[in-house]
Design a protein around this motif. Sequence first.
Motif, PDB file in Angstrom:
ATOM      1  N   LEU A 349       0.819  -1.224   0.000  1.00 31.53           N
ATOM      2  CA  LEU A 349       0.000   0.000   0.000  1.00 31.53           C
ATOM      3  C   LEU A 349       0.848   1.268   0.000  1.00 31.53           C
ATOM      4  N   GLY A 350       2.123   1.140   0.338  1.00 28.65           N
ATOM      5  CA  GLY A 350       2.967   2.307   0.544  1.00 28.65           C
ATOM      6  C   GLY A 350       3.208   3.118  -0.722  1.00 28.65           C
ATOM      7  N   GLU A 351       3.443   4.407  -0.528  1.00 30.71           N
ATOM      8  CA  GLU A 351       3.754   5.330  -1.620  1.00 30.71           C
ATOM      9  C   GLU A 351       5.044   6.078  -1.274  1.00 30.71           C
ATOM     10  N   PRO A 352       6.194   5.394  -1.336  1.00 32.01           N
ATOM     11  CA  PRO A 352       7.448   6.054  -0.945  1.00 32.01           C
ATOM     12  C   PRO A 352       7.830   7.225  -1.841  1.00 32.01           C
ATOM     13  N   GLU A 353       7.257   7.268  -3.055  1.00 31.07           N
ATOM     14  CA  GLU A 353       7.557   8.368  -3.977  1.00 31.07           C
ATOM     15  C   GLU A 353       6.553   9.506  -3.855  1.00 31.07           C
ATOM     16  N   ALA A 354       5.708   9.481  -2.825  1.00 34.06           N
ATOM     17  CA  ALA A 354       4.625  10.460  -2.712  1.00 34.06           C
ATOM     18  C   ALA A 354       5.138  11.894  -2.696  1.00 34.06           C
ATOM     19  N   VAL A 355       6.192  12.157  -1.964  1.00 32.37           N
ATOM     20  CA  VAL A 355       6.669  13.538  -1.869  1.00 32.37           C
ATOM     21  C   VAL A 355       7.186  14.037  -3.210  1.00 32.37           C
ATOM     22  N   LYS A 356       7.805  13.155  -3.988  1.00 33.57           N
ATOM     23  CA  LYS A 356       8.271  13.560  -5.317  1.00 33.57           C
ATOM     24  C   LYS A 356       7.087  13.829  -6.241  1.00 33.57           C
ATOM     25  N   LYS A 357       6.050  12.986  -6.143  1.00 33.42           N
ATOM     26  CA  LYS A 357       4.848  13.210  -6.938  1.00 33.42           C
ATOM     27  C   LYS A 357       4.201  14.543  -6.601  1.00 33.42           C
ATOM     28  N   LEU A 358       4.119  14.841  -5.297  1.00 33.68           N
ATOM     29  CA  LEU A 358       3.499  16.091  -4.879  1.00 33.68           C
ATOM     30  C   LEU A 358       4.330  17.291  -5.335  1.00 33.68           C
ATOM     31  N   ALA A 359       5.638  17.188  -5.228  1.00 35.14           N
ATOM     32  CA  ALA A 359       6.506  18.276  -5.692  1.00 35.14           C
ATOM     33  C   ALA A 359       6.369  18.476  -7.201  1.00 35.14           C
ATOM     34  N   ASP A 360       6.267  17.386  -7.949  1.00 29.40           N
ATOM     35  CA  ASP A 360       6.060  17.491  -9.396  1.00 29.40           C
ATOM     36  C   ASP A 360       4.745  18.200  -9.706  1.00 29.40           C
ATOM     37  N   MET A 361       3.698  17.910  -8.924  1.00 27.56           N
ATOM     38  CA  MET A 361       2.410  18.581  -9.107  1.00 27.56           C
ATOM     39  C   MET A 361       2.535  20.092  -8.896  1.00 27.56           C
ATOM     40  N   VAL A 362       3.315  20.468  -7.881  1.00 24.96           N
ATOM     41  CA  VAL A 362       3.516  21.894  -7.599  1.00 24.96           C
ATOM     42  C   VAL A 362       4.239  22.562  -8.758  1.00 24.96           C
ATOM     43  N   VAL A 363       5.269  21.914  -9.263  1.00 23.38           N
ATOM     44  CA  VAL A 363       6.028  22.473 -10.390  1.00 23.38           C
ATOM     45  C   VAL A 363       5.132  22.622 -11.624  1.00 23.38           C
ATOM     46  N   ARG A 364       4.307  21.612 -11.911  1.00 20.65           N
ATOM     47  CA  ARG A 364       3.389  21.700 -13.066  1.00 20.65           C
ATOM     48  C   ARG A 364       2.368  22.813 -12.868  1.00 20.65           C
ATOM     49  N   LEU A 365       1.894  22.960 -11.618  1.00 21.06           N
ATOM     50  CA  LEU A 365       0.939  24.021 -11.312  1.00 21.06           C
ATOM     51  C   LEU A 365       1.523  25.379 -11.667  1.00 21.06           C
ATOM     52  N   ILE A 366       2.775  25.605 -11.303  1.00 20.55           N
ATOM     53  CA  ILE A 366       3.442  26.876 -11.587  1.00 20.55           C
ATOM     54  C   ILE A 366       3.596  27.061 -13.100  1.00 20.55           C
ATOM     55  N   ARG A 367       4.025  26.019 -13.780  1.00 23.78           N
ATOM     56  CA  ARG A 367       4.251  26.132 -15.224  1.00 23.78           C
ATOM     57  C   ARG A 367       2.947  26.274 -15.998  1.00 23.78           C
ATOM     58  N   ASP A 368       1.896  25.583 -15.548  1.00 28.00           N
ATOM     59  CA  ASP A 368       0.596  25.699 -16.215  1.00 28.00           C
ATOM     60  C   ASP A 368       0.012  27.100 -16.078  1.00 28.00           C
ATOM     61  N   ALA A 369       0.436  27.807 -15.016  1.00 26.78           N
ATOM     62  CA  ALA A 369      -0.031  29.178 -14.820  1.00 26.78           C
ATOM     63  C   ALA A 369       0.816  30.172 -15.614  1.00 26.78           C
ATOM     64  N   ASN A 370       1.719  29.645 -16.443  1.00 25.98           N
ATOM     65  CA  ASN A 370       2.589  30.477 -17.272  1.00 25.98           C
ATOM     66  C   ASN A 370       3.472  31.399 -16.448  1.00 25.98           C
ATOM     67  N   ILE A 371       3.941  30.865 -15.341  1.00 27.68           N
ATOM     68  CA  ILE A 371       4.869  31.609 -14.490  1.00 27.68           C
ATOM     69  C   ILE A 371       6.241  30.991 -14.661  1.00 27.68           C
ATOM     70  N   SER A 372       7.233  31.807 -14.915  1.00 25.95           N
ATOM     71  CA  SER A 372       8.587  31.287 -15.080  1.00 25.95           C
ATOM     72  C   SER A 372       9.097  30.757 -13.743  1.00 25.95           C
ATOM     73  N   ASP A 373      10.159  29.984 -13.798  1.00 28.91           N
ATOM     74  CA  ASP A 373      10.715  29.411 -12.575  1.00 28.91           C
ATOM     75  C   ASP A 373      11.492  30.442 -11.775  1.00 28.91           C
ATOM     76  N   GLY A 374      10.887  31.616 -11.604  1.00 27.66           N
ATOM     77  CA  GLY A 374      11.466  32.616 -10.723  1.00 27.66           C
ATOM     78  C   GLY A 374      11.380  32.199  -9.282  1.00 27.66           C
ATOM     79  N   CYS A 375      10.610  31.123  -9.016  1.00 24.67           N
ATOM     80  CA  CYS A 375      10.532  30.608  -7.653  1.00 24.67           C
ATOM     81  C   CYS A 375      11.843  29.963  -7.236  1.00 24.67           C
ATOM     82  N   VAL A 376      12.628  29.575  -8.242  1.00 22.41           N
ATOM     83  CA  VAL A 376      13.874  28.878  -7.926  1.00 22.41           C
ATOM     84  C   VAL A 376      14.897  29.881  -7.442  1.00 22.41           C
ATOM     85  N   ALA A 377      15.507  29.563  -6.307  1.00 21.60           N
ATOM     86  CA  ALA A 377      16.485  30.487  -5.718  1.00 21.60           C
ATOM     87  C   ALA A 377      17.701  30.624  -6.614  1.00 21.60           C
TER      88      ALA A 377
END
Length: 377
Positions: A349-377
Motif C-alpha cells: 500500500l505504501g507510496e514512498p515516492e509520494a513527496v516527489k509526486k506532490l513536488a512534481d504537481m507543484v512544479v506543473r501548477l506553476i508552469r501551467d499558470a505560465n509563471i517562469s521558474d522565478g521561484c527557484v532560488a
Amino acid sequence: MTSRGSSPIVLAAGGTGGHVFPAEALAAELTGRNYRLILFTDQRGCAFSGVLRDVETYRIHSSSSLRNKIPYFVRSGFKLALGLFQAIHLLRKLNPCAVIGFGGYASVPTMLAASLGVYPTLIHEQNAVLGRANKFLAHRVNNIATCFTVVEGLPETISSKVLVSGMPVRSGIIDYQNCDYHTVTPESPFHILVIGGSQGARVLSDVVPASIASMPEPIRQRFKIVQQCRPEDIERVHATYASAGLNAELASFFDDLPVRLAAAHLVIARAGASTIAELTTIGRPSILVPYPYAINNHQARNANAIDEAGAGWVLTESSFSVEKLRECLESLIRMPSVLERAAANAKALGEPEAVKKLADMVVRLIRDANISDGCVA
C-alpha cells in the motif's frame, strides 16, 4: 511567460502532525530543488522540525472550527476575517508563484486569500474523507492532491482537478523503506511499538499495559515494548509493566521513531494519516484504534483501508478492552505467517515516492499558470 522574479512558494500548514508532517516532507523536497519557501501557520504552529524549522514564517489568525452555531460562527468568523486580511496583505507583498495548503483550519485564511488573489493554488488531503477545511476550499483552488484513490466527500463536479499523490513522509521514514520484516519464531522476542499520534492517546496507556500484564508469563516475557505515552501517564504505565516483570521503554516522544518502527513486529496505534503512511512505507502490521471523535470519523475510514487490504486489524475504542487486546496478541504471536502476510500487504500500500509526486504537481501548477521558474532560488 509571466515572471515573478524571486517569488517564493508559500506553504500553509499548522495544527496536528497529520497536517504538518507532509508539509515538512514537501518543504525538504522543494528545498532540494532550489525553490524558495515561506510558511504561513497559525498561533499553534510553534514546534516545526526539519527544513520548516528554518523557513521564513508568518503567523496568521485562524479559527479553530467552522461550526454553524451562532456563538461559534461569530467568534470564528471574526478570526477568519482577521486572518484573511493578514494573508491578503502578505501575499501581495510576497507575490508567490504558488500557494500550497495542507488542510486544517490554520490553512483556511491563506488559501482563501490566495484564491481571491488568483495565485496558483493546490491543497493536499491526507485522509480518506475530505476534511472540513479542504471541503470549504475545494471549489476555490486549482488542484487537489489526495492520498487515497477514493476520498469521501469530494464532489464529482471537481474530479478533473483531483490528482493522487499519496502521503508524503519524512526522510527518516524513507531511509527505512527497504528494511525487511523480521520473522517471529517460537523463541524470539516479540517487539511491539505503541504510538498515539502527535498528541498521544490515553486509551492506549489504559489498555495495552494491563492487557500484556494479564498474559501468561511465558508469553508475556517474550514481549519487548516501546510505548509513547502522555507525560502524565508515564509513571503509572511504568508501574503496570514493572509489576508484570517487564522493562518497557516509555517516552512522550521518540526522536528515532523510524528506527523503532522498522524494528517492530506489530504496531498498536491510532489511525491518523501520517501513521498510516509511515506504516505502509516501511511495511509493518498494525492494530489500529481510530480516534472516535475525529472530524467526519476520518480515522475510522483510514483504518478501514488498512483492514480491507489485509495490512492490519481494527478495534474501535469501545471494543478496545484488556480482554480483547489480550486475545488478539495471544493469537498473533502464535501465527507468524499471518503477521508476515500483513506486513507485505502494508508494504504494497505504501507510496514512498509520494513527496516527489506532490513536488512534481507543484512544479506543473506553476508552469501551467505560465509563471517562469522565478521561484527557484
